[in-house]
Motif scaffolding. Structure first.
Motif, short mmCIF file in Angstrom:
data_model
loop_
_atom_site.label_atom_id
_atom_site.label_comp_id
_atom_site.label_asym_id
_atom_site.label_seq_id
_atom_site.Cartn_x
_atom_site.Cartn_y
_atom_site.Cartn_z
N ARG A 100 0.84 -1.18 0.00
CA ARG A 100 0.00 0.00 0.00
C ARG A 100 0.88 1.24 0.00
NH1 ARG A 100 -2.78 -1.88 -2.19
NH2 ARG A 100 -4.84 -2.71 -1.89
N LEU B 232 0.50 5.59 0.19
CA LEU B 232 -0.37 6.75 0.27
C LEU B 232 -0.29 7.58 -1.00
CD1 LEU B 232 0.08 7.98 3.93
CD2 LEU B 232 -1.78 6.66 2.94
N ILE C 235 -3.07 6.90 -3.28
CA ILE C 235 -4.31 7.56 -2.89
C ILE C 235 -4.29 9.01 -3.33
CG2 ILE C 235 -5.71 8.28 -0.92
CD1 ILE C 235 -4.78 5.78 0.52
N ALA D 169 -2.41 10.78 7.85
CA ALA D 169 -2.51 9.33 8.04
C ALA D 169 -2.64 9.06 9.54
CB ALA D 169 -1.29 8.61 7.47
N PHE E 238 -10.47 5.64 6.22
CA PHE E 238 -9.70 5.66 4.96
C PHE E 238 -8.31 6.24 5.14
CE2 PHE E 238 -11.08 9.94 5.13
CZ PHE E 238 -10.37 10.70 4.22
N ARG F 200 -3.80 3.35 8.88
CA ARG F 200 -2.82 2.38 8.43
C ARG F 200 -2.48 1.50 9.64
NH1 ARG F 200 -4.87 3.94 4.80
NH2 ARG F 200 -4.10 4.99 2.92
N ASN G 57 -9.71 -4.44 5.27
CA ASN G 57 -9.55 -4.73 3.85
C ASN G 57 -10.86 -4.97 3.13
OD1 ASN G 57 -6.83 -4.52 4.25
ND2 ASN G 57 -6.33 -6.66 3.84
N GLY H 207 -5.66 -4.92 0.92
CA GLY H 207 -6.35 -3.68 1.27
C GLY H 207 -5.44 -2.82 2.11
N GLN H 208 -6.02 -1.90 2.85
CA GLN H 208 -5.20 -0.93 3.57
C GLN H 208 -4.47 -1.54 4.76
OE1 GLN H 208 -8.89 1.35 4.41
NE2 GLN H 208 -7.84 1.96 6.28
N TYR I 63 3.55 -4.14 5.59
CA TYR I 63 3.58 -3.28 4.40
C TYR I 63 4.31 -1.99 4.74
CZ TYR I 63 -0.29 -0.95 6.87
OH TYR I 63 -1.06 -0.31 7.82
N TYR J 251 4.78 2.39 3.35
CA TYR J 251 4.24 3.48 2.53
C TYR J 251 5.06 4.73 2.79
CZ TYR J 251 1.80 4.55 6.97
OH TYR J 251 1.49 4.81 8.29
#
Length: 395
Positions: A6, A8, A11, A101, A131, A134, A165, A177-178, A190, A192
Protein backbone atom coordinates in the motif's frame (compact mmCIF):
# COMPACT_ATOMS: atom_id res chain seq x y z
CA UNK A 1 11.31 -2.36 -7.56
CA UNK A 2 10.49 -1.86 -3.91
CA UNK A 3 7.94 -4.30 -2.61
CA UNK A 4 4.97 -2.46 -1.13
CA UNK A 5 1.37 -3.48 -0.60
CA UNK A 6 0.00 0.00 0.00
CA UNK A 7 1.22 3.50 -0.74
CA UNK A 8 -0.37 6.75 0.27
CA UNK A 9 0.97 8.29 -2.92
CA UNK A 10 -1.45 6.12 -4.88
CA UNK A 11 -4.31 7.56 -2.89
CA UNK A 12 -3.04 11.07 -3.49
CA UNK A 13 -2.82 10.40 -7.23
CA UNK A 14 -6.38 9.12 -7.29
CA UNK A 15 -7.59 12.21 -5.44
CA UNK A 16 -5.76 14.49 -7.86
CA UNK A 17 -7.33 12.71 -10.82
CA UNK A 18 -10.77 12.99 -9.26
CA UNK A 19 -10.25 16.70 -8.59
CA UNK A 20 -9.21 17.36 -12.19
CA UNK A 21 -12.24 15.55 -13.55
CA UNK A 22 -14.51 17.38 -11.16
CA UNK A 23 -13.09 20.75 -12.16
CA UNK A 24 -13.50 19.97 -15.85
CA UNK A 25 -17.15 19.13 -15.35
CA UNK A 26 -17.67 22.17 -13.07
CA UNK A 27 -19.75 20.09 -10.70
CA UNK A 28 -17.30 19.49 -7.84
CA UNK A 29 -19.02 19.29 -4.48
CA UNK A 30 -18.45 22.26 -2.15
CA UNK A 31 -15.26 21.78 -0.14
CA UNK A 32 -14.07 18.67 -1.99
CA UNK A 33 -10.49 19.23 -3.11
CA UNK A 34 -10.15 22.45 -1.13
CA UNK A 35 -8.70 21.17 2.12
CA UNK A 36 -8.30 18.34 4.58
CA UNK A 37 -8.72 15.44 4.07
CA UNK A 38 -8.68 15.78 0.27
CA UNK A 39 -5.78 18.15 -0.24
CA UNK A 40 -2.60 16.82 -1.79
CA UNK A 41 0.97 17.66 -0.79
CA UNK A 42 4.31 17.64 -2.53
CA UNK A 43 6.77 14.77 -2.18
CA UNK A 44 10.53 14.63 -2.67
CA UNK A 45 12.60 17.84 -2.43
CA UNK A 46 9.44 19.97 -2.30
CA UNK A 47 7.86 17.96 0.51
CA UNK A 48 6.10 19.88 3.26
CA UNK A 49 5.03 18.91 6.76
CA UNK A 50 2.68 15.96 7.24
CA UNK A 51 0.61 15.07 10.29
CA UNK A 52 0.58 11.49 11.58
CA UNK A 53 -1.76 10.55 14.44
CA UNK A 54 -0.69 7.43 16.36
CA UNK A 55 -2.27 5.27 19.08
CA UNK A 56 -3.06 1.67 19.94
CA UNK A 57 -5.15 -0.42 22.36
CA UNK A 58 -8.46 1.18 21.56
CA UNK A 59 -11.94 -0.32 21.46
CA UNK A 60 -13.90 -2.13 24.16
CA UNK A 61 -15.83 -5.32 23.38
CA UNK A 62 -19.44 -4.44 22.59
CA UNK A 63 -22.15 -5.70 24.91
CA UNK A 64 -24.22 -7.53 22.30
CA UNK A 65 -25.67 -11.04 21.78
CA UNK A 66 -22.46 -12.24 20.10
CA UNK A 67 -20.65 -11.59 23.39
CA UNK A 68 -23.24 -12.88 25.82
CA UNK A 69 -20.72 -15.26 27.39
CA UNK A 70 -18.11 -12.54 27.97
CA UNK A 71 -17.95 -11.28 31.58
CA UNK A 72 -19.51 -7.83 31.89
CA UNK A 73 -16.28 -6.46 33.40
CA UNK A 74 -14.59 -6.90 29.99
CA UNK A 75 -17.28 -5.25 27.89
CA UNK A 76 -18.20 -1.69 26.98
CA UNK A 77 -19.94 -0.15 29.97
CA UNK A 78 -17.62 -1.70 32.55
CA UNK A 79 -16.53 0.95 35.07
CA UNK A 80 -12.97 -0.39 34.98
CA UNK A 81 -12.54 0.37 31.28
CA UNK A 82 -12.22 3.59 29.37
CA UNK A 83 -14.94 2.17 27.16
CA UNK A 84 -16.90 4.14 24.61
CA UNK A 85 -16.12 7.43 26.38
CA UNK A 86 -12.39 6.89 25.96
CA UNK A 87 -12.39 5.63 22.38
CA UNK A 88 -14.67 8.46 21.27
CA UNK A 89 -12.45 10.97 23.09
CA UNK A 90 -9.25 9.73 21.44
CA UNK A 91 -10.93 9.55 18.03
CA UNK A 92 -12.16 13.13 18.40
CA UNK A 93 -8.66 14.20 19.39
CA UNK A 94 -7.18 12.49 16.32
CA UNK A 95 -9.81 14.03 14.05
CA UNK A 96 -8.98 17.51 15.35
CA UNK A 97 -5.37 16.99 14.22
CA UNK A 98 -6.56 16.76 10.61
CA UNK A 99 -4.04 13.98 10.01
CA UNK A 100 -2.66 12.89 6.68
CA UNK A 101 -2.51 9.33 8.04
CA UNK A 102 -3.35 7.46 11.25
CA UNK A 103 -0.94 4.80 12.52
CA UNK A 104 -2.85 2.23 14.58
CA UNK A 105 -0.48 0.33 16.86
CA UNK A 106 -2.38 -2.91 17.42
CA UNK A 107 -5.17 -4.19 19.66
CA UNK A 108 -7.58 -1.97 17.80
CA UNK A 109 -10.47 -4.16 19.02
CA UNK A 110 -10.86 -6.21 22.22
CA UNK A 111 -11.05 -8.98 23.30
CA UNK A 112 -10.37 -11.09 20.18
CA UNK A 113 -11.16 -8.72 17.33
CA UNK A 114 -14.20 -10.40 15.76
CA UNK A 115 -15.58 -8.58 12.72
CA UNK A 116 -18.85 -7.98 14.60
CA UNK A 117 -16.83 -6.44 17.45
CA UNK A 118 -15.02 -4.08 15.06
CA UNK A 119 -18.35 -3.06 13.59
CA UNK A 120 -20.03 -2.65 16.97
CA UNK A 121 -17.30 -0.71 18.77
CA UNK A 122 -14.19 0.46 16.88
CA UNK A 123 -16.27 1.57 13.89
CA UNK A 124 -18.54 3.69 16.06
CA UNK A 125 -15.70 5.91 17.26
CA UNK A 126 -12.90 5.58 14.72
CA UNK A 127 -14.84 4.76 11.55
CA UNK A 128 -14.82 8.36 10.34
CA UNK A 129 -11.04 8.18 9.92
CA UNK A 130 -11.00 4.71 8.40
CA UNK A 131 -9.70 5.66 4.96
CA UNK A 132 -6.69 7.35 6.58
CA UNK A 133 -5.92 4.49 8.97
CA UNK A 134 -2.82 2.38 8.43
CA UNK A 135 -3.06 -0.38 11.05
CA UNK A 136 -0.79 -2.97 12.57
CA UNK A 137 -2.39 -5.95 14.36
CA UNK A 138 -2.00 -6.81 18.01
CA UNK A 139 -2.26 -9.97 20.07
CA UNK A 140 -5.99 -9.37 20.63
CA UNK A 141 -6.57 -9.62 16.88
CA UNK A 142 -4.80 -13.00 16.70
CA UNK A 143 -4.71 -14.90 19.99
CA UNK A 144 -7.41 -16.51 22.11
CA UNK A 145 -8.48 -14.71 25.26
CA UNK A 146 -8.95 -16.94 28.27
CA UNK A 147 -8.36 -14.57 31.17
CA UNK A 148 -10.66 -13.02 33.78
CA UNK A 149 -13.40 -15.60 33.31
CA UNK A 150 -13.52 -15.24 29.55
CA UNK A 151 -13.02 -18.02 26.99
CA UNK A 152 -12.97 -16.67 23.45
CA UNK A 153 -11.29 -18.38 20.51
CA UNK A 154 -8.55 -16.55 18.67
CA UNK A 155 -9.54 -15.00 15.35
CA UNK A 156 -6.12 -15.37 13.74
CA UNK A 157 -6.50 -11.92 12.18
CA UNK A 158 -9.73 -12.72 10.32
CA UNK A 159 -11.86 -9.96 11.85
CA UNK A 160 -9.01 -7.45 11.57
CA UNK A 161 -8.47 -8.05 7.87
CA UNK A 162 -12.20 -8.28 7.14
CA UNK A 163 -12.76 -4.87 8.72
CA UNK A 164 -9.81 -2.97 7.23
CA UNK A 165 -9.55 -4.73 3.85
CA UNK A 166 -13.23 -5.43 3.26
CA UNK A 167 -14.88 -8.82 2.90
CA UNK A 168 -17.40 -10.85 0.94
CA UNK A 169 -20.97 -11.61 2.04
CA UNK A 170 -19.77 -14.51 4.16
CA UNK A 171 -17.31 -12.26 6.03
CA UNK A 172 -14.22 -13.70 4.34
CA UNK A 173 -11.56 -10.97 4.13
CA UNK A 174 -10.38 -9.59 0.83
CA UNK A 175 -6.82 -10.67 0.13
CA UNK A 176 -5.46 -7.12 -0.01
CA UNK A 177 -6.35 -3.68 1.27
CA UNK A 178 -5.20 -0.93 3.57
CA UNK A 179 -4.06 -3.45 6.22
CA UNK A 180 -1.74 -5.10 3.69
CA UNK A 181 -1.99 -8.51 2.07
CA UNK A 182 -3.94 -11.21 3.90
CA UNK A 183 -2.46 -14.32 2.33
CA UNK A 184 -0.47 -17.37 3.31
CA UNK A 185 2.66 -15.53 2.13
CA UNK A 186 2.00 -12.20 3.85
CA UNK A 187 0.10 -11.50 7.05
CA UNK A 188 -0.35 -7.79 6.68
CA UNK A 189 3.08 -6.19 6.78
CA UNK A 190 3.58 -3.28 4.40
CA UNK A 191 5.22 0.10 3.94
CA UNK A 192 4.24 3.48 2.53
CA UNK A 193 5.69 6.93 2.01
CA UNK A 194 4.46 10.21 3.47
CA UNK A 195 6.45 13.15 2.17
CA UNK A 196 10.12 12.44 2.89
CA UNK A 197 9.18 9.71 5.35
CA UNK A 198 9.21 5.97 4.76
CA UNK A 199 6.79 4.29 7.17
CA UNK A 200 6.66 0.55 7.93
CA UNK A 201 3.85 -1.41 9.59
CA UNK A 202 4.81 -4.85 10.93
CA UNK A 203 2.96 -7.88 12.30
CA UNK A 204 4.66 -9.38 15.36
CA UNK A 205 1.88 -11.86 16.29
CA UNK A 206 3.91 -14.90 15.30
CA UNK A 207 2.71 -17.30 18.01
CA UNK A 208 -0.47 -17.93 16.02
CA UNK A 209 -1.71 -20.51 13.50
CA UNK A 210 -1.29 -17.94 10.72
CA UNK A 211 2.46 -18.07 11.37
CA UNK A 212 2.40 -21.80 12.16
CA UNK A 213 3.31 -20.75 15.71
CA UNK A 214 6.84 -20.15 14.43
CA UNK A 215 8.57 -17.05 15.77
CA UNK A 216 11.99 -17.76 14.31
CA UNK A 217 13.45 -14.90 12.29
CA UNK A 218 16.07 -17.03 10.56
CA UNK A 219 14.39 -20.18 9.17
CA UNK A 220 11.90 -20.54 6.31
CA UNK A 221 8.71 -19.71 8.24
CA UNK A 222 6.42 -16.76 7.63
CA UNK A 223 7.98 -14.63 10.36
CA UNK A 224 11.43 -15.19 8.85
CA UNK A 225 10.00 -14.13 5.48
CA UNK A 226 8.68 -10.95 7.07
CA UNK A 227 12.08 -10.22 8.57
CA UNK A 228 13.80 -10.72 5.20
CA UNK A 229 11.17 -8.47 3.61
CA UNK A 230 11.96 -5.80 6.19
CA UNK A 231 15.66 -6.03 5.42
CA UNK A 232 15.01 -5.61 1.69
CA UNK A 233 12.49 -2.82 2.23
CA UNK A 234 15.01 -0.88 4.31
CA UNK A 235 17.76 -1.52 1.75
CA UNK A 236 15.56 -0.16 -1.05
CA UNK A 237 14.36 2.84 0.90
CA UNK A 238 15.40 6.20 -0.57
CA UNK A 239 13.52 8.47 1.84
CA UNK A 240 15.28 10.81 4.24
CA UNK A 241 13.44 9.59 7.36
CA UNK A 242 12.17 6.16 8.46
CA UNK A 243 9.52 5.24 11.02
CA UNK A 244 8.44 1.70 11.97
CA UNK A 245 5.63 0.45 14.18
CA UNK A 246 4.30 -2.81 15.54
CA UNK A 247 2.39 -3.83 18.65
CA UNK A 248 4.55 -5.27 21.46
CA UNK A 249 7.29 -2.84 22.51
CA UNK A 250 10.91 -3.80 22.41
CA UNK A 251 11.64 -2.07 25.70
CA UNK A 252 9.06 -2.08 28.48
CA UNK A 253 7.81 0.85 30.58
CA UNK A 254 5.03 -0.78 32.64
CA UNK A 255 4.40 -3.50 35.15
CA UNK A 256 2.16 -5.36 32.67
CA UNK A 257 3.07 -9.05 32.77
CA UNK A 258 2.69 -9.33 28.99
CA UNK A 259 5.23 -6.63 28.15
CA UNK A 260 8.22 -7.73 26.12
CA UNK A 261 11.89 -6.79 26.01
CA UNK A 262 14.57 -7.89 23.53
CA UNK A 263 16.17 -11.29 23.91
CA UNK A 264 19.55 -9.64 24.40
CA UNK A 265 18.41 -7.62 27.42
CA UNK A 266 18.22 -8.75 31.06
CA UNK A 267 14.85 -10.23 31.93
CA UNK A 268 14.02 -10.95 28.32
CA UNK A 269 10.89 -13.01 27.78
CA UNK A 270 8.49 -14.07 25.10
CA UNK A 271 8.86 -14.93 21.47
CA UNK A 272 7.59 -11.53 20.35
CA UNK A 273 10.44 -9.89 22.25
CA UNK A 274 12.97 -11.87 20.26
CA UNK A 275 11.27 -10.84 17.02
CA UNK A 276 11.28 -7.19 18.00
CA UNK A 277 14.97 -7.49 18.89
CA UNK A 278 15.82 -8.71 15.37
CA UNK A 279 13.82 -5.89 13.80
CA UNK A 280 15.42 -3.29 16.04
CA UNK A 281 18.87 -4.40 14.82
CA UNK A 282 17.80 -3.97 11.20
CA UNK A 283 16.27 -0.56 11.85
CA UNK A 284 19.31 0.61 13.80
CA UNK A 285 21.68 -0.52 11.05
CA UNK A 286 19.61 1.44 8.53
CA UNK A 287 19.48 4.62 10.63
CA UNK A 288 15.74 4.58 11.32
CA UNK A 289 14.34 7.69 12.98
CA UNK A 290 11.50 6.41 15.20
CA UNK A 291 9.87 3.24 16.55
CA UNK A 292 6.26 3.28 17.78
CA UNK A 293 4.51 0.56 19.81
CA UNK A 294 1.37 -0.09 21.82
CA UNK A 295 0.48 -3.12 23.99
CA UNK A 296 1.29 -1.43 27.29
CA UNK A 297 -1.73 0.68 28.20
CA UNK A 298 0.18 3.85 29.04
CA UNK A 299 2.22 6.52 27.33
CA UNK A 300 6.02 6.52 27.53
CA UNK A 301 8.86 8.16 25.64
CA UNK A 302 12.24 6.47 25.86
CA UNK A 303 15.75 7.74 25.16
CA UNK A 304 17.37 6.94 21.82
CA UNK A 305 18.97 3.53 22.32
CA UNK A 306 20.88 0.87 20.41
CA UNK A 307 19.48 -2.68 19.96
CA UNK A 308 20.78 -3.65 23.42
CA UNK A 309 18.92 -0.85 25.14
CA UNK A 310 22.08 1.20 25.71
CA UNK A 311 21.52 4.96 25.35
CA UNK A 312 23.01 6.21 22.10
CA UNK A 313 22.36 9.90 21.53
CA UNK A 314 24.07 9.91 18.12
CA UNK A 315 22.67 6.84 16.37
CA UNK A 316 20.04 5.43 18.74
CA UNK A 317 16.32 5.17 17.98
CA UNK A 318 13.72 6.71 20.33
CA UNK A 319 10.84 4.38 21.21
CA UNK A 320 7.36 5.78 21.87
CA UNK A 321 4.79 3.58 23.60
CA UNK A 322 1.29 4.92 22.89
CA UNK A 323 -1.18 2.36 24.23
CA UNK A 324 -3.73 4.86 25.50
CA UNK A 325 -6.51 4.48 22.93
CA UNK A 326 -9.26 3.43 25.35
CA UNK A 327 -8.71 0.09 27.15
CA UNK A 328 -8.10 -0.28 30.89
CA UNK A 329 -4.90 1.48 31.92
CA UNK A 330 -1.67 -0.21 33.00
CA UNK A 331 0.75 1.16 35.60
CA UNK A 332 4.16 2.56 34.73
CA UNK A 333 6.89 0.69 36.58
CA UNK A 334 8.62 2.92 39.16
CA UNK A 335 11.19 2.55 41.90
CA UNK A 336 10.51 3.39 45.52
CA UNK A 337 11.87 6.90 45.02
CA UNK A 338 9.43 7.54 42.17
CA UNK A 339 11.95 7.22 39.36
CA UNK A 340 11.13 5.00 36.41
CA UNK A 341 12.20 1.38 36.78
CA UNK A 342 13.48 1.46 33.22
CA UNK A 343 16.10 4.24 33.35
CA UNK A 344 15.65 4.86 29.64
CA UNK A 345 12.09 6.11 30.16
CA UNK A 346 12.28 9.90 29.91
CA UNK A 347 8.63 10.57 30.70
CA UNK A 348 5.41 8.63 30.98
CA UNK A 349 1.71 8.91 31.73
CA UNK A 350 -0.72 6.25 32.98
CA UNK A 351 -3.65 8.35 34.24
CA UNK A 352 -5.69 8.76 31.08
CA UNK A 353 -6.25 8.31 27.38
CA UNK A 354 -4.80 10.18 24.43
CA UNK A 355 -3.50 10.12 20.86
CA UNK A 356 -0.03 11.25 19.77
CA UNK A 357 0.44 13.90 17.10
CA UNK A 358 3.59 13.67 15.01
CA UNK A 359 4.48 16.44 12.59
CA UNK A 360 6.68 14.81 9.97
CA UNK A 361 9.00 17.38 8.47
CA UNK A 362 11.32 16.96 5.44
CA UNK A 363 14.35 16.37 7.71
CA UNK A 364 12.93 15.86 11.17
CA UNK A 365 9.83 15.66 13.32
CA UNK A 366 7.93 17.24 16.18
CA UNK A 367 5.72 15.36 18.63
CA UNK A 368 2.94 16.42 20.96
CA UNK A 369 1.04 14.25 23.44
CA UNK A 370 -1.75 15.35 25.76
CA UNK A 371 -4.55 13.27 27.28
CA UNK A 372 -8.11 13.60 26.03
CA UNK A 373 -9.87 11.87 28.97
CA UNK A 374 -8.80 10.93 32.48
CA UNK A 375 -8.94 7.34 33.67
CA UNK A 376 -11.92 5.90 35.55
CA UNK A 377 -12.33 7.46 38.99
CA UNK A 378 -9.54 9.99 38.51
CA UNK A 379 -10.00 13.76 38.94
CA UNK A 380 -9.79 16.31 36.15
CA UNK A 381 -6.30 17.18 37.38
CA UNK A 382 -5.17 13.88 35.83
CA UNK A 383 -5.35 15.73 32.52
CA UNK A 384 -2.57 18.11 33.56
CA UNK A 385 0.11 16.28 31.60
CA UNK A 386 1.75 16.96 28.28
CA UNK A 387 4.87 15.97 26.42
CA UNK A 388 6.25 17.74 23.37
CA UNK A 389 9.53 18.04 21.56
CA UNK A 390 11.32 17.49 18.28
CA UNK A 391 14.08 15.48 16.67
CA UNK A 392 16.09 15.06 13.49
CA UNK A 393 16.30 12.27 10.93
CA UNK A 394 19.59 10.37 11.00
CA UNK A 395 19.76 8.83 7.55
Amino acid sequence: MRTRTRRLSLIAAAVVAASVLGAAAAVAAPGIGSGWPYETKAHGPDAKDYTLAAVGDIACEPDDPDNAATPSSLKCGSPSLGGYDAEFATAKQADAMKPDAVALLGDEQYEVGKLSDFEGSFEQAWGGLKFLERPAPGNHEYYAYTKKGDNEAGQNGTGYFAYFNGHDQAGTPNTAGQAGDDTSQNQGWYSYDLGNWHIISLNVECNSPAFANDCSTTDQGLLAQETRWLAQDLKSNQQQCTLAYWHQPTFSATTASTSTVPASAPGAGGQEGQVADAWWKLLYANHATLVLNGHEHAYARLKPVDPNGVPDAKNGIPEFIIGTGGEALDTLAKNADGSFANPNVVTGYDQGYGTMKFTLKPNGYAYSYAPALQGAGLPASALNYSDAGSGSCRR
